[in-house]
Design a protein around this motif. Sequence first.
Motif, PDB file in Angstrom:
ATOM      1  N   UNK A  73      24.745  33.774  39.992  1.00 33.96           N
ATOM      2  CA  UNK A  73      24.833  33.973  38.536  1.00 33.96           C
ATOM      3  C   UNK A  73      24.709  35.449  38.161  1.00 33.96           C
ATOM      4  N   UNK A  74      23.826  36.167  38.817  1.00 32.93           N
ATOM      5  CA  UNK A  74      23.662  37.601  38.526  1.00 32.93           C
ATOM      6  C   UNK A  74      24.924  38.372  38.903  1.00 32.93           C
ATOM      7  N   UNK A  75      25.535  38.010  40.010  1.00 31.02           N
ATOM      8  CA  UNK A  75      26.776  38.663  40.430  1.00 31.02           C
ATOM      9  C   UNK A  75      27.862  38.398  39.388  1.00 31.02           C
ATOM     10  N   UNK A 122      31.515  44.426  34.045  1.00 31.73           N
ATOM     11  CA  UNK A 122      32.548  45.373  34.454  1.00 31.73           C
ATOM     12  C   UNK A 122      33.916  44.998  33.895  1.00 31.73           C
ATOM     13  N   UNK A 123      34.160  43.718  33.743  1.00 31.49           N
ATOM     14  CA  UNK A 123      35.419  43.285  33.146  1.00 31.49           C
ATOM     15  C   UNK A 123      35.482  43.707  31.677  1.00 31.49           C
ATOM     16  N   UNK A 124      34.383  43.568  30.948  1.00 29.38           N
ATOM     17  CA  UNK A 124      34.355  44.005  29.543  1.00 29.38           C
ATOM     18  C   UNK A 124      34.567  45.509  29.433  1.00 29.38           C
ATOM     19  N   UNK A 135      39.161  41.462  36.283  1.00 26.54           N
ATOM     20  CA  UNK A 135      39.346  40.086  35.831  1.00 26.54           C
ATOM     21  C   UNK A 135      39.503  39.144  37.017  1.00 26.54           C
ATOM     22  N   UNK A 136      40.238  39.581  38.023  1.00 22.63           N
ATOM     23  CA  UNK A 136      40.435  38.754  39.220  1.00 22.63           C
ATOM     24  C   UNK A 136      39.098  38.493  39.913  1.00 22.63           C
ATOM     25  N   UNK A 137      38.271  39.531  40.027  1.00 21.41           N
ATOM     26  CA  UNK A 137      36.963  39.366  40.675  1.00 21.41           C
ATOM     27  C   UNK A 137      36.074  38.412  39.879  1.00 21.41           C
ATOM     28  N   UNK A 138      36.120  38.530  38.556  1.00 18.83           N
ATOM     29  CA  UNK A 138      35.327  37.633  37.718  1.00 18.83           C
ATOM     30  C   UNK A 138      35.814  36.196  37.855  1.00 18.83           C
ATOM     31  N   UNK A 193      33.833  32.838  39.019  1.00 25.29           N
ATOM     32  CA  UNK A 193      33.816  31.724  38.062  1.00 25.29           C
ATOM     33  C   UNK A 193      34.333  30.449  38.715  1.00 25.29           C
ATOM     34  N   UNK A 194      35.397  30.567  39.502  1.00 24.32           N
ATOM     35  CA  UNK A 194      35.936  29.393  40.207  1.00 24.32           C
ATOM     36  C   UNK A 194      34.906  28.839  41.195  1.00 24.32           C
TER      37      UNK A 194
END
Length: 146
Positions: free
Chosen positions: A9-11, A18-20, A103-106, A110-111
């Motif tokens: 969750x922290x990651x 970083x996405x924002x 976004x890809x990393x997030x 999330x997946x």
Amino acid sequence: MKRFRFRLEKVLEVRQYYERIAEMKLAAAAGKCALLERNLAENARATREAARQRFGAGRELPDMRTVELYALRLAAERERTLKALAFAEADREKARQGYVAASRETKLITKLRERGEAEYYRSAVREEVKTLDDLSRAGKNIGRDE
């Protein structure tokens, strides 16, 4: 039933942060490009107006010269703006690539979270059904002992 707890969750929060930031950089770069494009449009409008005034009725030679010099200045500004726009578009593309990567990393984390959560609740429901089946069998066997 216990609530699902995602170990990463922290990651995920850091990646969302970083996405924002990347999204804000992209918005700033896009705003800069839009401003330069608006300046180009204003320059084109002013150039058309200067061309119309250059040979207007009642114009003297000094007036025509003044308008000609103004048109030359507008052309120089247009060239500077075009160069700045090219650099700004390169920056925007770089910011877009950074945003896509963030976004890809997030989305990856999330997946993982969604899969883990789905598996957790699926197994919890299985355990609950198993427990209820055991209780049901135990209730049926109570009357048979006699």
